[in-house]
Scaffold this active site. Structure first.
Site, PDB file in Angstrom:
ATOM      1  N   ASP A  47       2.235  -1.071  -0.485  1.00  0.00           N
ATOM      2  CA  ASP A  47       2.691  -1.923  -1.586  1.00  0.00           C
ATOM      3  C   ASP A  47       4.038  -1.484  -2.167  1.00  0.00           C
ATOM      4  OD1 ASP A  47       0.208  -2.991  -1.078  1.00  0.00           O
ATOM      5  OD2 ASP A  47      -0.765  -2.092  -2.810  1.00  0.00           O
ATOM      6  N   ASP A  63      -2.543 -11.052  -3.621  1.00  0.00           N
ATOM      7  CA  ASP A  63      -1.472 -10.548  -4.507  1.00  0.00           C
ATOM      8  C   ASP A  63      -0.148 -11.338  -4.500  1.00  0.00           C
ATOM      9  OD1 ASP A  63      -3.359  -8.611  -4.008  1.00  0.00           O
ATOM     10  OD2 ASP A  63      -1.946  -7.151  -3.244  1.00  0.00           O
TER      11      ASP A  63
END
Ligand code: FRU
Length: 496
Positions: free
Chosen positions: A172, A42
């Site tokens: 996250d 990511d």
């Protein structure tokens, strides 16, 4: 004596980078960022710091496999040409022994750069089970290169999760600033096993208070929505997420790791988000975990991992780095959809251009000056006769190609890489609906060596994927089952 002093993991990672990074690598994509060395997933901390764009990424320098994640680091002034910076974070402490997972960054009032990330480690979970992989939020503060982790990490603890949320999926953090305070979004899994997005607020970015639930999935669109992002764009609020365990829903969502755009209205006072439109972010085989920033001139720019967890075990031999990010894309909301277009800065790197206007095509046609594996090509199709199918083929020779097929009757576009030379039994085709514009359709294909990002009808739909074709195979062709008129514009890109 020096050798007997144990080096810390960050120092080791930085030394490893210096020894193993390769400056010239003909295989590396030219204008998409790839990891300095080793593994990348990511995008993290995509943000502006002291007037430059910074990008961190989930990183394991030592292998081309996922490992306890570090944060790789790069910066750019124009989203196209990147400069690598030394590894920013490495798992050093007990509270992050499983890795420094995804997160975000922001410039604090005092000019320091704050990184917020998820730390993972073993512990007792909310049900009293020992030896579970818990997740909590940590912070590090720095100057754009070196970061110091907070003494009191983790700063958002599992105990700060509201009732009914598990302590294993809490990750996250995406930070943004609103009305003079900081807000952070977090993905969490509630009792029903699905996902929800939690919100916390803070005056200083370091001390956080739970606010409420922004949205919940109720097992409807996959399970936990990883890497959430939330912003106001063109008068609408947009929630982005990357759900695990999606199930098929027509051509809109495919099973597995998917992506989700929810467009709606948001009543800040009452923390109430009302959904109005919902669709996939990208329809391709290789797109996940996007993150956005807002530029000083007010553009909302998104970058994503140009890969998907389903495909990560399929790698070309002898590689020393794995995967890439998408091109940063400018976003807009129009008619209940998220539109995406490559950042305009790409135009500055055009070194040769070919234009063909109003060419009638039926039989397979190609042009001597329209080819390549680092190009930005736009094809506009108009009906001349009553055609049903138009096909574009890229990375093509007698044996191989990747197809983009517009089926006018079905109203779909299909990207098919099964004849690209791929040797892996992976998902090769993706098909998605496009608007009926009376037989007109426009494709913009950004090809950078082993990837293609396809933007359909000015970015109403996008389809991103890796292609597995030798780099010297660079042909392009056009054909239809009856006469169509096409305009083609093909720019060779060079950033070197
Ligand atoms: C998404 C993700 C995140 C997590 C990270 C770990 O791809 O699973 O939820 O923080 O990757 O590398």
């Amino acid at each position: 004596m020096g050798d007997s002093i144990k080096k810390n993991p960050l120092q080791l990672a930085r030394e490893y980078e210096t020894l193993h990074k390769k400056d010239a690598d003909p295989e590396r994509q030219m204008f998409h960022i790839t990891p300095m060395v080793g593994w990348m997933n990511d995008p993290n901390g995509f943000s502006i710091y002291k007037g430059e764009y910074h990008l961190f990424y989930q990183y394991y320098p030592y292998k081309v496999e996922w490992g306890p994640t570090h944060w790789g680091h790069a910066k750019t002034n124009d989203f196209i040409k990147w400069e690598f910076l030394p590894c920013a974070l490495a798992p050093e402490h007990e509270y992050e022994s499983n890795g420094c997972f995804s997160g975000s960054a922001i410039e604090l009032e005092d000019g320091r750069q704050l990184l917020l990330y998820t730390g993972g480690c073993k512990g007792v979970d909310e049900k009293g089970r020992p030896d579970q992989d818990l997740q909590h939020q940590c912070a590090a503060i720095g100057d754009g290169i070196d970061f110091v982790k907070l003494e009191n990490n983790p700063i958002i603890n599992v105990e700060d999760i509201p009732e009914g949320g598990n302590w294993l999926d809490f990750r996250d953090p995406k930070i943004y600033k609103e009305d003079g305070r900081y807000i952070v979004l977090l993905a969490n899994r509630p009792d029903d096993g699905s996902g929800r997005v939690l919100m916390y607020e803070s005056e200083d970015g370091l001390n956080w208070k739970y606010m409420g639930i922004l949205d919940e999935c109720h097992n409807e669109y996959g399970k936990i929505w990883e890497c959430p992002d939330f912003f106001l764009l063109d008068g609408k609020w947009v929630l982005l997420g990357s759900p695990q365990e999606m199930q098929t829903d027509g051509l809109e969502f495919h099973p597995g790791y998917g992506t989700l755009t929810i467009i709606g209205d948001y009543d800040k006072e009452n923390l109430k988000f009302t959904r109005e439109h919902l669709h996939a972010i990208d329809y391709g085989t290789d797109f996940y975990a996007p993150q956005t920033l807002e530029t000083e001139d007010g553009r909302r720019i998104m970058i994503a991992w140009m890969m998907n967890w389903t495909n990560v075990s399929f790698k070309m031999p002898d590689i020393h780095y794995f995967s890439a990010m998408t091109l940063p894309r400018e976003l807009h909301v129009r008619d209940g959809r998220l539109y995406q277009e490559p950042v305009k800065e790409l135009d500055n790197y055009r070194v040769a251009s070919a234009y063909h206007k109003d060419v009638t095509v039926c039989e397979e046609t190609s042009f001597d000056d329209v080819k390549g594996r680092y190009i930005d090509m736009t094809v506009s199709v108009k009906p001349e006769d009553d055609y049903k199918v138009f096909e574009l083929q890229i990375a093509k020779n007698d044996r191989f190609h990747t197809s983009v097929i517009y089926d006018r009757e079905k109203g779909t576009v299909m990207v098919d890489r099964s004849e690209s030379g791929v040797r892996f039994d992976i998902v090769q085709k993706r098909e998605f609906y496009v608007s009926d514009l009376g037989g007109e359709i426009k494709f913009r294909a950004i090809i950078d060596k082993d990837s293609m990002e396809l933007f359909v009808n000015d970015g109403a739909q996008t389809c991103t994927g890796v292609i597995y074709t030798d780099l010297d195979i660079d042909g392009i062709s056009f054909k239809a089952d009856a006469n169509v008129k096409i305009d083609v514009e093909c720019h060779t890109i060079n950033v070197e």
